[in-house]
Enzyme design. Sequence first.
Site, PDB file in Angstrom:
ATOM      1  N   TRP A 120       0.826  -1.215   0.000  1.00  0.00           N
ATOM      2  CA  TRP A 120       0.000   0.000   0.000  1.00  0.00           C
ATOM      3  C   TRP A 120       0.856   1.259   0.000  1.00  0.00           C
ATOM      4  CZ3 TRP A 120      -4.504  -0.844  -1.749  1.00  0.00           C
ATOM      5  CH2 TRP A 120      -5.143  -2.071  -1.496  1.00  0.00           C
ATOM      6  N   ASP A 203      -0.597   6.798   6.510  1.00  0.00           N
ATOM      7  CA  ASP A 203      -1.698   5.869   6.203  1.00  0.00           C
ATOM      8  C   ASP A 203      -1.816   4.924   7.388  1.00  0.00           C
ATOM      9  OD1 ASP A 203      -3.369   3.851   5.418  1.00  0.00           O
ATOM     10  OD2 ASP A 203      -2.308   3.364   3.554  1.00  0.00           O
ATOM     11  N   LYS A 227     -11.451  -1.651   8.916  1.00  0.00           N
ATOM     12  CA  LYS A 227     -10.656  -2.572   9.756  1.00  0.00           C
ATOM     13  C   LYS A 227     -10.899  -2.250  11.236  1.00  0.00           C
ATOM     14  CE  LYS A 227      -7.395  -2.332   5.988  1.00  0.00           C
ATOM     15  NZ  LYS A 227      -7.696  -3.522   5.204  1.00  0.00           N
TER      16      LYS A 227
HETATM   17  N1  PMP Z   1      -3.753   1.266   2.977  1.00  0.00           N
HETATM   18  C1  PMP Z   1      -3.700   0.164   3.748  1.00  0.00           C
HETATM   19  C2  PMP Z   1      -2.654   0.087   4.823  1.00  0.00           C
HETATM   20  C3  PMP Z   1      -4.601  -0.872   3.538  1.00  0.00           C
HETATM   21  O1  PMP Z   1      -4.524  -1.966   4.300  1.00  0.00           O
HETATM   22  C4  PMP Z   1      -5.574  -0.749   2.531  1.00  0.00           C
HETATM   23  C5  PMP Z   1      -6.621  -1.816   2.278  1.00  0.00           C
HETATM   24  N2  PMP Z   1      -6.378  -3.057   2.710  1.00  0.00           N
HETATM   25  C6  PMP Z   1      -5.583   0.402   1.741  1.00  0.00           C
HETATM   26  C7  PMP Z   1      -4.663   1.387   2.005  1.00  0.00           C
HETATM   27  C8  PMP Z   1      -6.591   0.577   0.636  1.00  0.00           C
HETATM   28  O2  PMP Z   1      -7.827   0.800   1.219  1.00  0.00           O
HETATM   29  P1  PMP Z   1      -9.160   0.999   0.375  1.00  0.00           P
HETATM   30  O3  PMP Z   1      -9.554  -0.355  -0.116  1.00  0.00           O
HETATM   31  O4  PMP Z   1     -10.108   1.574   1.389  1.00  0.00           O
HETATM   32  O5  PMP Z   1      -8.884   1.927  -0.727  1.00  0.00           O
END
Ligand code: PMP
Length: 397
Positions: A120, A203, A227
């Site tokens: 991510w 993030d 989460k």
């Molecule tokens: N950042 C992290 C640390 C994640 O774990 C995730 C999703 N698992 C995301 C970003 C992306 O999130 P979204 O699906 O809400 O766009």
Amino acid sequence: MSTAAPAPATHAAVSRSASGRIFNFSAGPGCLPDDVLSQVQQDVFNIAGSGIGILEHSHRGKVFDRVLAEAQQSFRAISNLPENYHVLFMTGGASSQNFLVPANLKPQDQPADYITTGYWAEKSLEHARPYGALHEAASSKDKNHSYIPADDQIRYSPSPAYVHFCSNNTIYGTQWHRINDAGACTWLQRDPVAPAGVPLVCDMSSDIFSRPVDFTRYGLVYAGAQKNLGAAGTTVVVVRDDLATRKVRELPWLLRYETFAKDESRPNTPPVFAIHICGLVFKWILSHAQPGRHCLEVIHEINVRKAGHVYAAIDSSGGFYRGHAHANARSLMNLTFKCPTPDLDDAFCAQAAAQGLDGMKGHRSTGGMRASMYNAMPEDGCKTLAQFMKDFAARNG
Ligand code: PMP
């Protein structure tokens, strides 16, 4: 060894929490507290005695006014947030922040620095590219993202607009932690040491509110709700006022943080249901406070204990299980490990699921297993998983 030993009949009973639900170790959407789900069921039908459900109320009406105000107040109470920070409920997932952050904060020619410690974090860098110069200040890719860089491994550019990092790497199962003088992991908040005056952007999607957190160390934090905060559909953004109002380029109205800050997160119809669920989860978090102890201290202690059961099962398996993360970088939220062979990994997941331990298959980039143990996962689920791991290793080791 080619085939895994079948689970003996005595182990066939499905493990359930006190409420009769099985244990959901999915990485997200993840499990939610039973009490919250019961309340939501009721509120979908008729919220606060209004005779109308949460999905049907006007987003400008009194009932939703209160839902939004309470969610805001609870978030602030958990995080001790000072007045100069806004709490925004946005849409588009955490992924949309990958372009909203640079679009709002970064002039085209000024670099922003990214520390890429996982999938991510790499996406965050990749999706910022349309907004000009970027600098990768550190990466853990050389060891398949199994560690978190030390301060002296991070090379900042001379004058970045901000430094972006991801506090918990959901896929690889690593997390930023403070290490004590004896070299042991404290599991407490650690951040990159950005150059003086440069805002940190974090993030925090997969570990927000899993431990005490000082938000004033950041210029901006974002977290998809699915989460630790609630349900998919809203992303919480905590942003300092001077950054919310920063103007680095022309942007459509709905892409500006300032719009959301001024209009209380409802410039248009907001995700009312997801915001309501967040509000209920925030109250559940607050309910963990004890005399003289902040709710996040208590939650953190429980999370350390929960992860401890499973990490102990890995460490005491005589090498049967191999963890992906370096010991100092292990995540409290997403625990990644492997059996000696991919066939055994498959058997592990299948037999675990048959016993009510669901959602354990690891991401394709790590293989093996991933047990996600967000705040709402009961400690019983982690103990049951640890026992299953011991039994599985004994049958197949
Ligand atoms: N950042 C992290 C640390 C994640 O774990 C995730 C999703 N698992 C995301 C970003 C992306 O999130 P979204 O699906 O809400 O766009």
